[in-house]
Write an enzyme that holds these catalytic residues in place. Structure first.
Site, mmCIF file in Angstrom:
data_model
loop_
_atom_site.group_PDB
_atom_site.id
_atom_site.type_symbol
_atom_site.label_atom_id
_atom_site.label_comp_id
_atom_site.label_asym_id
_atom_site.label_seq_id
_atom_site.Cartn_x
_atom_site.Cartn_y
_atom_site.Cartn_z
ATOM 1 C CG HIS A 1 -1.670 1.174 1.587
ATOM 2 N ND1 HIS A 1 -3.048 1.156 1.635
ATOM 3 C CD2 HIS A 1 -1.308 2.440 1.899
ATOM 4 C CE1 HIS A 1 -3.486 2.364 1.963
ATOM 5 N NE2 HIS A 1 -2.455 3.163 2.125
ATOM 6 C CB CYS B 1 0.335 12.945 3.358
ATOM 7 S SG CYS B 1 1.510 12.743 4.710
ATOM 8 C CG ASN C 1 -4.173 6.256 -0.745
ATOM 9 O OD1 ASN C 1 -4.577 7.250 -0.163
ATOM 10 N ND2 ASN C 1 -4.124 5.077 -0.168
#
Lengths: 312, 312
Positions: free
Chosen positions: B207, B240, B249
């Protein structure tokens, strides 16, 4: 694996990036940005372009920019020169290297240079002849080397033909340009191998755009193929007329960050480079696509007390 | 090279992306977006999170979302469950898989889960015990597996300890989360090899966040290490808290585009996926970081007559 341990990063944002900016950036600001880049350790900068000022008014001050920048020992200033007239202006202005380009796609070459590829190849020969006794470097560049926005895939034979022509004309440095971000890791490996096979003494540079998000993946493909020279743009400045809103050139700070983390030497101070990218954002008055300039290097830590975490 | 020829793409945008959105996206819209994703061929979707609705009001409708989505044959809907109460709600709502996470960094775990790692490890054991006789899958996840924004590098031994705990508790799928985009190709290779060595029967998922622009480079590092499962977010939705303006992401369309171009099968229809990403942009009223959604696949060609080319 013949991964290089040292890589040359050629900054092209002042040319490939700025040329698309509609609002004129004044000459003093351009010079200050370039001086910032050499301060950060960049030693090869494509500083401007000797195209027609009517075609690209943003770069009409090409000679003044070259005259104004500091040129520390070991630095090299390239300029784009689309024809013999541009080459003469570049020589007069004291450029270290002229970049002469042709597109691998017939339709893109006609659109971009207003002539068929065959005539561009003649021009290359004439330019090489013209600079034979001038103390100036020459770099060939193949645009659309990994695909054309009009024609799609380009034949490897078309690239090999152009590379062969550059080689025969005495060029020993060649940039493969991914003009509209169509390169893929497999195409990079295939193309580099083909040119290397035919011309082992041709030094290759890869010029990627991040139009489809995989620009740095293509750099890694280039590194795996042993290529040790890459062109990139401060802050990721640039764009693609065919992909409104998409990124342009790969971003120099993100590239340098990646190379640092891979243990590959560049001689560039990432913190100073980020400061120059921030100055470029301030000059243009908008955010640029570069990521590391927003996030900082990975070990720039944050204060625990001030932080908010999303759950998960 | 043990590069996989088929990869599972797990869409996490509806959870990891949406959880950061301040304006509530209504339940019907969430359901329509998820249905669009399964229509595009996605078969594993982290659909929502059973966290406290006070902590993350955006996902307060978790049960209604799960109840409303179409669930075609072979599809799998995961949900984040931070504690036993969340796990019970997830079971009641009919989730296929619960995702239970702990951070590799003590300070991040305290910030995010409000408890020391040791207590989170106890929770994991209790959750595993609780679902032992329930027909639901369980996935472990390690946050900050490639670095912590407060502490910097995390020790491999910290990750191995948590992975060992998950394994002992019966977990056989494990996500390594690059929560704030600190992964590098070398860290990916090292971490995957260490967990593989200790637990050959643990299926790994990676991830990544694109916070520093190298998310897809890290995917390639994972592929080279043989990992065949990746989490990504529609349009690159997410972010973030430590990098204002940076990407979150890695983007699902850009990932699928890359995998397609590498000849790796995903079962996903890229064109349909791009349409869902465009719908997400319309819902949120702003551009998302995804590149392929702006540029289209590489062989979507352009009309010669309409085109304007920048010189060079």
């Amino acid at each position: 694996m013949n991964m290089p341990d040292k890589v040359e990063v050629i900054e092209v944002g002042m040319r490939d990036g700025l040329q698309m900016e509609p609002d004129f950036v004044d000459t003093g600001t351009k010079i200050a940005l370039i001086d910032g880049l050499t301060d950060a350790g960049l030693r090869h900068i494509e500083a401007t372009s000797f195209v027609s000022p009517r075609a690209v008014p943003q770069l009409a001050d090409a000679a003044d920019v070259l005259a104004g920048v500091r040129r520390p020992a070991g630095s090299r200033f390239s300029v784009l020169a689309p024809n013999l007239k541009g080459v003469e202006r570049a020589i007069d202005a004291g450029a270290d290297e002229i970049v002469v380009f042709v597109s691998a796609s017939e339709s893109h070459n006609r659109k971009n240079l207003n002539r068929p590829i065959d005539r561009s190849l003649d021009d290359i020969s004439n330019i090489a002849e013209h600079v034979r006794h001038v103390g100036i470097g020459k770099r060939g560049a193949i645009a659309c080397a990994f695909g054309c926005p009009f024609e799609g895939d380009v034949e490897l034979s078309a690239i090999q033909r152009i590379a062969g022509h550059f080689h025969a004309a005495g060029f020993r440095t060649l940039t493969l340009g991914d003009t509209t971000g169509m390169a893929t890791p497999a195409l990079v490996a295939r193309t580099v191998a083909a040119i290397r096979g035919a011309h082992p003494d041709m030094k290759l540079t890869l010029h990627f755009h991040n139009t489809r998000g995989i620009g740095l993946v293509n750099v890694v493909a280039g590194l795996n193929a042993g290529v040790d020279s890459y062109e990139s743009s401060l802050g990721g400045l640039g764009g693609c007329p065919f992909a409104p809103g998409a990124s342009g050139n790969i971003c120099t700070e993100d590239l340098v960050y990646l190379l640092n983390e891979m243990g590959i030497e560049t001689g560039i101070d990432l913190d100073k480079l980020i400061q120059v990218a921030a100055r470029m954002e301030a000059v243009l008055g908008r955010r640029l696509p570069g990521q590391v300039m927003k996030a900082g290097p990975r070990l720039r830590l944050h204060e625990y007390e001030d932080a908010a975490c999303a759950t998960g």
